[in-house]
Write a protein that holds these residues in place. Structure first.
Motif, PDB file in Angstrom:
ATOM      1  N   GLU A   3       0.838  -1.198   0.000  1.00  0.00           N
ATOM      2  CA  GLU A   3       0.000   0.000   0.000  1.00  0.00           C
ATOM      3  C   GLU A   3       0.870   1.244   0.000  1.00  0.00           C
ATOM      4  OE1 GLU A   3      -1.368   0.764   4.466  1.00  0.00           O
ATOM      5  OE2 GLU A   3      -1.970  -1.224   3.759  1.00  0.00           O
ATOM      6  N   GLY A   4       0.281   2.345  -0.462  1.00  0.00           N
ATOM      7  CA  GLY A   4       1.001   3.612  -0.475  1.00  0.00           C
ATOM      8  C   GLY A   4       0.333   4.619  -1.388  1.00  0.00           C
ATOM      9  N   HIS A   5       0.916   5.825  -1.435  1.00  0.00           N
ATOM     10  CA  HIS A   5       0.381   6.896  -2.272  1.00  0.00           C
ATOM     11  C   HIS A   5       0.908   6.765  -3.706  1.00  0.00           C
ATOM     12  CE1 HIS A   5      -0.448   8.869   1.620  1.00  0.00           C
ATOM     13  NE2 HIS A   5      -1.471   9.355   0.934  1.00  0.00           N
ATOM     14  N   LEU A   6      -0.016   6.867  -4.665  1.00  0.00           N
ATOM     15  CA  LEU A   6       0.315   6.908  -6.083  1.00  0.00           C
ATOM     16  C   LEU A   6      -0.510   8.021  -6.717  1.00  0.00           C
ATOM     17  CD1 LEU A   6       0.115   3.108  -7.068  1.00  0.00           C
ATOM     18  CD2 LEU A   6       2.170   4.448  -6.581  1.00  0.00           C
ATOM     19  N   LEU A   7      -0.052   8.499  -7.863  1.00  0.00           N
ATOM     20  CA  LEU A   7      -0.863   9.420  -8.639  1.00  0.00           C
ATOM     21  C   LEU A   7      -1.683   8.593  -9.621  1.00  0.00           C
ATOM     22  CD1 LEU A   7       1.689  12.248  -9.459  1.00  0.00           C
ATOM     23  CD2 LEU A   7      -0.129  12.273  -7.745  1.00  0.00           C
ATOM     24  N   LYS A   8      -2.946   8.961  -9.809  1.00  0.00           N
ATOM     25  CA  LYS A   8      -3.825   8.283 -10.755  1.00  0.00           C
ATOM     26  C   LYS A   8      -4.248   9.290 -11.815  1.00  0.00           C
ATOM     27  CE  LYS A   8      -8.338   6.205 -11.240  1.00  0.00           C
ATOM     28  NZ  LYS A   8      -8.813   7.299 -12.071  1.00  0.00           N
ATOM     29  N   LYS A   9      -4.102   8.887 -13.069  1.00  0.00           N
ATOM     30  CA  LYS A   9      -4.494   9.753 -14.179  1.00  0.00           C
ATOM     31  C   LYS A   9      -6.007   9.834 -14.254  1.00  0.00           C
ATOM     32  CE  LYS A   9      -3.552  10.472 -19.094  1.00  0.00           C
ATOM     33  NZ  LYS A   9      -4.882  10.800 -19.537  1.00  0.00           N
ATOM     34  N   SER A  10      -6.490  10.997 -14.596  1.00  0.00           N
ATOM     35  CA  SER A  10      -7.921  11.201 -14.797  1.00  0.00           C
ATOM     36  C   SER A  10      -8.457  10.192 -15.802  1.00  0.00           C
ATOM     37  CB  SER A  10      -8.164  12.617 -15.322  1.00  0.00           C
ATOM     38  OG  SER A  10      -9.485  12.758 -15.779  1.00  0.00           O
ATOM     39  N   LYS A  72       8.756   6.832 -17.304  1.00  0.00           N
ATOM     40  CA  LYS A  72       9.655   6.065 -16.442  1.00  0.00           C
ATOM     41  C   LYS A  72       9.020   5.637 -15.130  1.00  0.00           C
ATOM     42  CE  LYS A  72      13.857   8.080 -18.284  1.00  0.00           C
ATOM     43  NZ  LYS A  72      15.040   8.860 -17.997  1.00  0.00           N
ATOM     44  N   THR A  73       7.986   6.306 -14.705  1.00  0.00           N
ATOM     45  CA  THR A  73       7.376   5.981 -13.418  1.00  0.00           C
ATOM     46  C   THR A  73       5.919   5.557 -13.545  1.00  0.00           C
ATOM     47  OG1 THR A  73       6.703   8.266 -13.029  1.00  0.00           O
ATOM     48  CG2 THR A  73       8.886   7.627 -12.229  1.00  0.00           C
ATOM     49  N   VAL A  74       5.455   5.329 -14.772  1.00  0.00           N
ATOM     50  CA  VAL A  74       4.027   5.121 -15.012  1.00  0.00           C
ATOM     51  C   VAL A  74       3.735   3.682 -15.432  1.00  0.00           C
ATOM     52  CG1 VAL A  74       2.035   5.919 -16.352  1.00  0.00           C
ATOM     53  CG2 VAL A  74       3.817   7.526 -15.673  1.00  0.00           C
ATOM     54  N   PHE A  75       2.626   3.143 -14.898  1.00  0.00           N
ATOM     55  CA  PHE A  75       2.162   1.827 -15.328  1.00  0.00           C
ATOM     56  C   PHE A  75       0.658   1.850 -15.513  1.00  0.00           C
ATOM     57  CE2 PHE A  75       1.962   1.539 -10.698  1.00  0.00           C
ATOM     58  CZ  PHE A  75       0.781   0.841 -10.454  1.00  0.00           C
ATOM     59  N   GLU A  76       0.179   0.855 -16.257  1.00  0.00           N
ATOM     60  CA  GLU A  76      -1.232   0.755 -16.605  1.00  0.00           C
ATOM     61  C   GLU A  76      -1.775  -0.588 -16.145  1.00  0.00           C
ATOM     62  OE1 GLU A  76      -3.921   0.441 -20.695  1.00  0.00           O
ATOM     63  OE2 GLU A  76      -1.752   0.678 -20.845  1.00  0.00           O
ATOM     64  N   VAL A  77      -2.972  -0.573 -15.580  1.00  0.00           N
ATOM     65  CA  VAL A  77      -3.719  -1.792 -15.284  1.00  0.00           C
ATOM     66  C   VAL A  77      -4.900  -1.798 -16.243  1.00  0.00           C
ATOM     67  CG1 VAL A  77      -5.057  -3.067 -13.559  1.00  0.00           C
ATOM     68  CG2 VAL A  77      -3.034  -1.750 -12.845  1.00  0.00           C
ATOM     69  N   ARG A  78      -5.058  -2.912 -16.964  1.00  0.00           N
ATOM     70  CA  ARG A  78      -6.140  -3.014 -17.950  1.00  0.00           C
ATOM     71  C   ARG A  78      -6.865  -4.335 -17.759  1.00  0.00           C
ATOM     72  NH1 ARG A  78      -6.142  -1.587 -24.256  1.00  0.00           N
ATOM     73  NH2 ARG A  78      -4.833   0.071 -23.439  1.00  0.00           N
ATOM     74  N   THR A  79      -8.204  -4.273 -17.786  1.00  0.00           N
ATOM     75  CA  THR A  79      -9.020  -5.481 -17.643  1.00  0.00           C
ATOM     76  C   THR A  79      -9.455  -5.987 -19.024  1.00  0.00           C
ATOM     77  OG1 THR A  79     -10.993  -4.134 -17.328  1.00  0.00           O
ATOM     78  CG2 THR A  79      -9.851  -4.880 -15.336  1.00  0.00           C
ATOM     79  N   ILE A  86      -4.390   4.296 -15.022  1.00  0.00           N
ATOM     80  CA  ILE A  86      -2.994   4.694 -15.183  1.00  0.00           C
ATOM     81  C   ILE A  86      -2.509   5.264 -13.858  1.00  0.00           C
ATOM     82  CG2 ILE A  86      -1.363   6.059 -16.540  1.00  0.00           C
ATOM     83  CD1 ILE A  86      -3.086   4.107 -18.217  1.00  0.00           C
ATOM     84  N   PHE A  87      -1.404   4.715 -13.350  1.00  0.00           N
ATOM     85  CA  PHE A  87      -0.822   5.168 -12.090  1.00  0.00           C
ATOM     86  C   PHE A  87       0.616   5.609 -12.311  1.00  0.00           C
ATOM     87  CE2 PHE A  87      -4.089   2.098 -10.831  1.00  0.00           C
ATOM     88  CZ  PHE A  87      -4.760   2.803  -9.846  1.00  0.00           C
ATOM     89  N   SER A  88       1.050   6.571 -11.518  1.00  0.00           N
ATOM     90  CA  SER A  88       2.427   7.040 -11.555  1.00  0.00           C
ATOM     91  C   SER A  88       3.025   6.951 -10.154  1.00  0.00           C
ATOM     92  CB  SER A  88       2.485   8.491 -12.050  1.00  0.00           C
ATOM     93  OG  SER A  88       3.828   8.939 -12.086  1.00  0.00           O
ATOM     94  N   CYS A  89       4.258   6.466 -10.102  1.00  0.00           N
ATOM     95  CA  CYS A  89       4.972   6.300  -8.840  1.00  0.00           C
ATOM     96  C   CYS A  89       6.019   7.400  -8.692  1.00  0.00           C
ATOM     97  CB  CYS A  89       5.668   4.941  -8.817  1.00  0.00           C
ATOM     98  SG  CYS A  89       4.551   3.558  -9.082  1.00  0.00           S
ATOM     99  N   ASP A  94      10.114   2.288  -7.421  1.00  0.00           N
ATOM    100  CA  ASP A  94       8.783   2.150  -6.842  1.00  0.00           C
ATOM    101  C   ASP A  94       7.820   1.554  -7.867  1.00  0.00           C
ATOM    102  OD1 ASP A  94       6.972   2.424  -4.698  1.00  0.00           O
ATOM    103  OD2 ASP A  94       6.285   4.373  -5.420  1.00  0.00           O
ATOM    104  N   ARG A  95       7.912   2.034  -9.110  1.00  0.00           N
ATOM    105  CA  ARG A  95       7.057   1.494 -10.176  1.00  0.00           C
ATOM    106  C   ARG A  95       7.343   0.005 -10.379  1.00  0.00           C
ATOM    107  NH1 ARG A  95       9.196   2.555 -15.463  1.00  0.00           N
ATOM    108  NH2 ARG A  95      10.260   0.666 -14.857  1.00  0.00           N
ATOM    109  N   ALA A  96       8.616  -0.369 -10.413  1.00  0.00           N
ATOM    110  CA  ALA A  96       8.978  -1.782 -10.595  1.00  0.00           C
ATOM    111  C   ALA A  96       8.424  -2.631  -9.454  1.00  0.00           C
ATOM    112  CB  ALA A  96      10.493  -1.926 -10.697  1.00  0.00           C
ATOM    113  N   SER A  97       8.489  -2.115  -8.235  1.00  0.00           N
ATOM    114  CA  SER A  97       7.973  -2.840  -7.077  1.00  0.00           C
ATOM    115  C   SER A  97       6.459  -3.032  -7.169  1.00  0.00           C
ATOM    116  CB  SER A  97       8.342  -2.086  -5.792  1.00  0.00           C
ATOM    117  OG  SER A  97       7.753  -2.693  -4.677  1.00  0.00           O
TER     118      SER A  97
END
Length: 121
Positions: A3-10, A72-79, A86-89, A94-97
């Motif tokens: 758990e932790g703080h991440l930025l989430k794209k609109s 470099k710090t952004v990843f996507e979760v897609r169903t 879209i989240f940014s670490c 942190d993104r790799a983790s």
């Protein structure tokens, strides 16, 4: 689990707006995000992603590239139904983790589902 703080794209894809979320990855196959840490503590405003039908990967969006530090710090979760989050670490590490943890939970939740399904036959 994590758990932790991440930025989430609109959710508006033409927008480059990001908001801070408190994100929790649990062992029940869910990635849940809250508007804040206090929302997490109060269990209010939660939104959840079912990881059993999801993938996680690096994300780069040319329209917002400057704001995303070139992805470099952004990843996507897609169903499977093509919903995207879209989240940014705060760092590449942190993104790799986060990505490693989410991939492990996707694998775990699929194994649990497969085991439960096979026992019901």
């Amino acid at each position: 689990m994590k758990e932790g703080h991440l930025l989430k794209k609109s959710s508006h894809w033409k927008s480059c707006d990001w908001s801070s979320k408190y994100v929790c990855l649990s062992r029940d196959g869910a990635l849940t995000y809250y508007p804040s840490y206090s929302g997490y503590l109060d269990e209010t405003g939660a939104k959840s992603i079912d990881l059993r039908t999801a993938t996680v990967k690096l994300f780069v969006d040319d329209t917002c590239e400057e704001k995303l530090l070139a992805g470099k710090t952004v990843f996507e979760v897609r169903t499977l139904d093509q919903q995207r989050w879209i989240f940014s670490c705060k760092s590449e590490e942190d993104r790799a983790s986060w990505m490693t943890s989410i991939k492990a939970e996707i694998k775990n939740s699929l194994q649990v589902y497969k085991s439960t399904f096979n026992h019901s036959l």
